[in-house]
Design a protein around this motif. Structure first.
Motif, PDB file in Angstrom:
ATOM      1  N   UNK A 184     105.277  48.103  76.463  1.00 43.84           N
ATOM      2  CA  UNK A 184     105.028  47.205  77.596  1.00 43.84           C
ATOM      3  C   UNK A 184     105.514  45.792  77.312  1.00 43.84           C
ATOM      4  N   UNK A 185     105.578  45.424  76.033  1.00 47.42           N
ATOM      5  CA  UNK A 185     106.054  44.104  75.622  1.00 47.42           C
ATOM      6  C   UNK A 185     107.549  44.116  75.301  1.00 47.42           C
ATOM      7  N   UNK A 186     108.245  45.181  75.736  1.00 40.12           N
ATOM      8  CA  UNK A 186     109.694  45.322  75.541  1.00 40.12           C
ATOM      9  C   UNK A 186     110.091  45.380  74.071  1.00 40.12           C
ATOM     10  N   UNK A 187     109.257  45.987  73.262  1.00 37.10           N
ATOM     11  CA  UNK A 187     109.562  46.180  71.836  1.00 37.10           C
ATOM     12  C   UNK A 187     109.772  47.678  71.599  1.00 37.10           C
ATOM     13  N   UNK A 188     110.860  48.205  72.159  1.00 35.97           N
ATOM     14  CA  UNK A 188     111.076  49.651  72.135  1.00 35.97           C
ATOM     15  C   UNK A 188     111.217  50.194  70.714  1.00 35.97           C
ATOM     16  N   UNK A 189     111.935  49.487  69.862  1.00 40.65           N
ATOM     17  CA  UNK A 189     112.149  49.988  68.503  1.00 40.65           C
ATOM     18  C   UNK A 189     110.848  50.030  67.711  1.00 40.65           C
ATOM     19  N   UNK A 190     109.985  49.019  67.887  1.00 41.42           N
ATOM     20  CA  UNK A 190     108.698  49.012  67.197  1.00 41.42           C
ATOM     21  C   UNK A 190     107.769  50.082  67.768  1.00 41.42           C
TER      22      UNK A 190
END
Length: 651
Positions: A140-146
């Motif tokens: 949701x925070x646009x941290x797809x890799x994490x």
């Protein structure tokens, strides 16, 4: 006396492990909770706990109506509980933050709670719940890799302990893979979500089925081939239905017969509404009679134009229902073209072939759009034989893409799914090779998150030096020379290549690859495993040469069907072509195949616009029309093996 029931905490979405945390120090635990609450209270306004009003159901019973707690209230309540109960409330609070879309706090609390139970082997279910909160919050925070890292941890824990993955896991995975430009993996997750979502009503389920179908038909042929190997719920029926649609969707009679066969084979399949809608679908086609063909038939590019013309005529076969009108773009006055097309009653246009001519043609369509006195060429369906750089395509204008970068994307995606981890790209220095190499590296980074090296080579001694450097053979030789200087005895040494490379992708012409491939073979240490070598279609020549076959043994490459014997190749036409034009170059052979396909698409592209699931199994590849009106290709794979070239299916 009446009975009073108190409800102090809402039921969580997850089933938690309620075993007591062994050896947990209460003092340190409550100190940690106190710090949590202190931090939260400093960054948000605490609301008072709402008073619960009793509702009298009868004279004998009074029940307290449970009011939903907020994340803040749940967290405050946790501080008053014993450790094992407080953990459950901390998890519930992190989930409530997630529901409230307060993603930073959900992530923070889940992370802190995870640290408390990290060493407790009895907290498996709780760990998975917290990892899910972290994964969803990070996405949701646009941290797809994490987020992907947290999902990997969930998958590992679940696999190690034989635990089924939840719908929340697959929903987050779908978003992560979509954000990472991995449509195959995203779609696999979508199918699991559909199977696990027990809340779907018939109406909602039908809508979900339509969305799955739309995503399936957006896959290219090579992407669909990879998806078909996936183990997804109801996968066999979906794959079979799509294969029928791809191959027979343009032929109403034949398609209906296969759809009926599919219904008998899968009578209770969720995709049945799709099959029924396809049976009811009309497939009227626009039969073109007068076709204009814009090619350079004179001038410097005449050889390419004439070969494309020959390909079109080979497909035409003197069809009496159609009339071909050839226009030489080298001598064409573009301003006069609309009137000429009008005079010839043209209802379809093939071409132009050259990029500059494509821009000229599109510019004419724009300038005549509002000119009522001049034939409006935008009303004519057009299949361009090159991609425009400046002008956009109108709804009735399609373009056939032969971009070399497209096959690099296909190769990188396919090979990254073949468990290769550390490839190296060997590329010649010319512009086209650099474009292909950079496209391969970019797609590899998208698929794996890893950057890989490109080693550029030139002819002659520099090629050998560059190759040895890329394999670390020169470093090995330097160590040998240094060791020889220190030792008095005469010893026999063998250089060794670096061991972290597990695949090589070569980009260069057939001549260049023929030179570089033996260098690779001789520089692989006899102590090491053979490193597989893959290449683009530029490395393959259709010319039969036994010496080149020996030099290229083991090389695997992408290629169009026209230049590789396969079930998709028009072998009869290929034999005739070789007899008539035995000395034709590989590049001109590709243009011939493009001309052949372009004519066979004349009455088919309008159907492909209306039914995106239709594919054209052509000589340039398996073609599909995307949302941008670009016809993209899926290539097949070939391999030099036992002094011959064979078609293979990539695993």
């Amino acid at each position: 006396m009446g009975q009073i029931n108190f409800f102090v905490f809402p039921r969580s979405r997850f089933t938690y492990n309620r075993k007591i945390t062994n050896g947990l120090n209460s003092a340190s635990f409550y100190m940690a909770i106190g710090l949590f609450l202190l931090t939260l209270s400093s960054c948000s306004n605490q609301k008072a706990m709402p008073k619960k009003q009793p509702i009298v159901k009868s004279h004998e019973e009074v029940v307290v109506d449970p009011l939903p707690l907020s994340a803040e209230q749940t967290l405050k309540f946790a501080a008053e509980l014993p450790p094992e109960q407080a953990i459950l409330h901390l998890i519930a609070a992190s989930e409530l933050y997630l529901q409230e879309k307060n993603y930073p706090k959900a992530l923070w609390l889940a992370d802190k709670t995870m640290a408390i139970i990290a060493n407790d082997n009895h907290q498996l279910a709780n760990k998975i719940s917290l990892l899910q909160v972290k994964a969803t919050s990070l996405m949701a925070l646009d941290k797809a890799s994490l987020s992907k890292e947290q999902l990997h941890a969930i998958h590992q824990l679940s696999a190690d302990n034989n635990i089924s993955l939840s719908i929340d896991y697959y929903q987050t995975l779908s978003k992560v893979m979509s954000a990472s430009a991995q449509p195959i993996a995203a779609l696999e997750a979508d199918f699991h979500v559909f199977a696990l979502d027990g809340s779907l009503t018939n109406e909602l389920a039908t809508e979900e089925v339509k969305q799955l179908w739309q995503k399936l038909q957006a896959l290219s042929a090579w992407q669909f081939a990879q998806f078909s190997k996936s183990e997804v719920p109801f996968g066999k029926g979906w794959v079979q239905l799509m294969q029928y649609a791809n191959k027979f969707g343009h032929d109403k009679v034949q398609f209906d017969r296969y759809l009926t066969q599919w219904q008998r084979q899968f009578p209770t399949h969720p995709a049945t509404p799709i099959a029924l809608s396809l049976l009811d679908k009309e497939s009227a086609t626009n039969q073109s009679e007068n076709i204009a063909i814009l090619l350079p038939l004179s001038g410097k590019q005449a050889s390419a134009g004439v070969v494309a013309q020959q390909g079109i005529l080979a497909a035409y076969k003197n069809d009496e229902s159609k009339h071909l009108h050839f226009f030489d773009t080298h001598q064409l006055n573009w301003q006069e073209l609309p009137a000429k097309l009008n005079d010839s009653n043209i209802d379809f246009v093939i071409g132009p072939l050259l990029k500059n001519d494509v821009e000229s043609y599109l510019a004419i369509t724009k300038t005549t759009e509002d000119d009522s006195k001049t034939q409006n060429t935008t009303s004519l369906p057009t299949l361009l034989l090159n991609l425009p750089d400046k002008n956009a395509l109108d709804s009735n204008q399609m373009a056939l893409s032969m971009r070399p970068e497209d096959e690099a994307v296909q190769a990188a995606t396919t090979l990254s799914n073949s468990n290769y981890k550390m490839p190296v790209v060997l590329s010649h220095q010319d512009k086209v090779s650099k474009r292909i190499a950079n496209a391969f590296v970019a797609q590899w980074q998208v698929m794996t998150g890893n950057n890989i090296d490109i080693v550029f080579f030139e002819k002659g001694k520099k090629m050998q030096a560059n190759l040895k450097a890329s394999l670390d053979v020169d470093s090995s030789q330097n160590r040998i020379d240094e060791l020889k200087g220190r030792l008095q005895q005469t010893l026999k040494f063998q250089t060794r290549n670096r061991r972290d490379i597990d695949m090589i992708y070569v980009v260069g012409s057939a001549e260049q690859t023929r030179l570089v491939k033996p260098y690779i073979d001789v520089n692989i240490s006899p102590f090491a495993n053979v490193i597989p070598v893959y290449a683009s279609s530029r490395s393959h020549s259709n010319k039969k040469d036994n010496s080149s076959h020996r030099d290229l043994q083991g090389l695997t490459f992408t290629e169009m069907p026209w230049l590789l014997e396969s079930s998709q190749q028009n072998t009869t036409l290929k034999q005739i072509s070789q007899q008539l034009w035995s000395k034709r170059s590989d590049s001109l052979s590709r243009i011939f195949a493009m001309g052949y396909d372009s004519y066979n698409l004349v009455d088919k592209v309008s159907l492909m616009q209306k039914a995106p699931y239709i594919r054209h199994y052509g000589q340039t590849g398996i073609l599909q029309l995307n949302d941008n009106n670009i016809l993209t290709r899926s290539l097949i794979w070939g391999r030099y093996q036992q002094n011959q070239v064979i078609n293979i299916v990539m695993d």
